[in-house]
Motif scaffolding. Sequence first.
Motif, mmCIF file in Angstrom:
data_model
loop_
_atom_site.group_PDB
_atom_site.id
_atom_site.type_symbol
_atom_site.label_atom_id
_atom_site.label_comp_id
_atom_site.label_asym_id
_atom_site.label_seq_id
_atom_site.Cartn_x
_atom_site.Cartn_y
_atom_site.Cartn_z
ATOM 1 N N ARG A 7 0.829 -1.205 0.000
ATOM 2 C CA ARG A 7 0.000 0.000 0.000
ATOM 3 C C ARG A 7 0.870 1.265 0.000
ATOM 4 O O ARG A 7 0.555 2.237 -0.696
ATOM 5 C CB ARG A 7 -0.935 0.009 1.205
ATOM 6 C CG ARG A 7 -1.932 1.164 1.157
ATOM 7 C CD ARG A 7 -2.978 1.106 2.240
ATOM 8 N NE ARG A 7 -3.766 -0.111 2.112
ATOM 9 C CZ ARG A 7 -4.159 -0.858 3.137
ATOM 10 N NH1 ARG A 7 -3.869 -0.495 4.367
ATOM 11 N NH2 ARG A 7 -4.871 -1.938 2.945
ATOM 12 N N VAL A 8 1.952 1.250 0.741
ATOM 13 C CA VAL A 8 2.855 2.396 0.792
ATOM 14 C C VAL A 8 3.426 2.671 -0.603
ATOM 15 O O VAL A 8 3.477 3.827 -1.049
ATOM 16 C CB VAL A 8 3.989 2.166 1.815
ATOM 17 C CG1 VAL A 8 5.092 3.201 1.678
ATOM 18 C CG2 VAL A 8 3.431 2.163 3.237
ATOM 19 N N LEU A 9 3.830 1.615 -1.299
ATOM 20 C CA LEU A 9 4.376 1.772 -2.654
ATOM 21 C C LEU A 9 3.311 2.308 -3.605
ATOM 22 O O LEU A 9 3.576 3.183 -4.423
ATOM 23 C CB LEU A 9 4.926 0.439 -3.152
ATOM 24 C CG LEU A 9 5.774 0.476 -4.407
ATOM 25 C CD1 LEU A 9 7.011 1.348 -4.212
ATOM 26 C CD2 LEU A 9 6.180 -0.932 -4.817
ATOM 27 N N LYS A 10 2.095 1.810 -3.469
ATOM 28 C CA LYS A 10 0.984 2.268 -4.313
ATOM 29 C C LYS A 10 0.666 3.747 -4.044
ATOM 30 O O LYS A 10 0.426 4.519 -4.977
ATOM 31 C CB LYS A 10 -0.245 1.396 -4.039
ATOM 32 C CG LYS A 10 -1.475 1.749 -4.790
ATOM 33 C CD LYS A 10 -1.448 1.179 -6.165
ATOM 34 C CE LYS A 10 -2.819 1.367 -6.794
ATOM 35 N NZ LYS A 10 -2.838 0.967 -8.155
ATOM 36 N N ILE A 11 0.683 4.153 -2.785
ATOM 37 C CA ILE A 11 0.412 5.544 -2.424
ATOM 38 C C ILE A 11 1.497 6.462 -2.994
ATOM 39 O O ILE A 11 1.193 7.521 -3.540
ATOM 40 C CB ILE A 11 0.289 5.706 -0.891
ATOM 41 C CG1 ILE A 11 -1.003 5.057 -0.393
ATOM 42 C CG2 ILE A 11 0.361 7.169 -0.475
ATOM 43 C CD1 ILE A 11 -1.097 4.925 1.115
ATOM 44 N N LEU A 12 2.742 6.046 -2.892
ATOM 45 C CA LEU A 12 3.843 6.836 -3.440
ATOM 46 C C LEU A 12 3.687 7.004 -4.951
ATOM 47 O O LEU A 12 3.811 8.103 -5.480
ATOM 48 C CB LEU A 12 5.181 6.173 -3.115
ATOM 49 C CG LEU A 12 6.416 6.833 -3.697
ATOM 50 C CD1 LEU A 12 6.565 8.258 -3.179
ATOM 51 C CD2 LEU A 12 7.644 6.015 -3.369
ATOM 52 N N HIS A 13 3.361 5.911 -5.630
ATOM 53 C CA HIS A 13 3.166 5.967 -7.084
ATOM 54 C C HIS A 13 2.004 6.891 -7.437
ATOM 55 O O HIS A 13 2.113 7.725 -8.349
ATOM 56 C CB HIS A 13 2.911 4.565 -7.635
ATOM 57 C CG HIS A 13 2.642 4.553 -9.093
ATOM 58 N ND1 HIS A 13 1.365 4.629 -9.610
ATOM 59 C CD2 HIS A 13 3.469 4.511 -10.155
ATOM 60 C CE1 HIS A 13 1.429 4.624 -10.921
ATOM 61 N NE2 HIS A 13 2.700 4.543 -11.284
ATOM 62 N N THR A 14 0.909 6.770 -6.727
ATOM 63 C CA THR A 14 -0.259 7.607 -6.989
ATOM 64 C C THR A 14 0.063 9.085 -6.764
ATOM 65 O O THR A 14 -0.363 9.946 -7.542
ATOM 66 C CB THR A 14 -1.442 7.171 -6.104
ATOM 67 O OG1 THR A 14 -1.715 5.783 -6.363
ATOM 68 C CG2 THR A 14 -2.676 7.990 -6.382
#
Length: 157
Positions: A8-15
Amino acid sequence: MQQPNAFRVLKILHTALLMSMIIFSLIAIVLVQRNLVPASGETLERSFQVICILVSGVMLLGGFNLFKKKMLAARNDTGSGEQRMDLYRSACILWWAMIEGPGLLATIGYMLTHNLAFLALGVFHIACLFVFTPRKANIVVLLNLTNEEVSRLEGKK
C-alpha cells in the motif's frame, strides 16, 4: 508496533507522483490558455524540442534498463522478503523519477513555448508512469515472495 503495508505504501507513493504530474500539467494548460505565461521565441522552441526528445529517450531507455537490472538483483537477493521489497521499492522510485523528470521538462517546454507537442510528450510520460503502477500480485511473483513474507509485508505478522 505494527509495520505499515509495504504494498500500500508503494501504491500511495506511485499515486502521489502520478497525481503531481497530472496536476502540474493541468496548471500548465490553464496558465497557457489564459496567456499568463508569455510564449518564447522560435529559437528556444527548436532547441528545447531537441533537448526534450534526447532527455526523454535517454531517461526512458536507460531508466528501464537500470530498473530491470535492479529488479533482477532484488529477485535474486538471498535476504528476507523485507530486504527484497526494499530493493524493489528503491528500483521503482528511481524508475518513476526517470519517467517523471522528462515529463515535467516537457510540460515546462509547453509553458514556455505554447507548443502542444511538448504537452503531448508530457502526457506520454504520464501514461508511461500509469502503465508501471505497482500491483501486489506482480510484486509477489517478481520477488518470488512466500505467503509468510507477503503477510509480514502487509503488516499482519
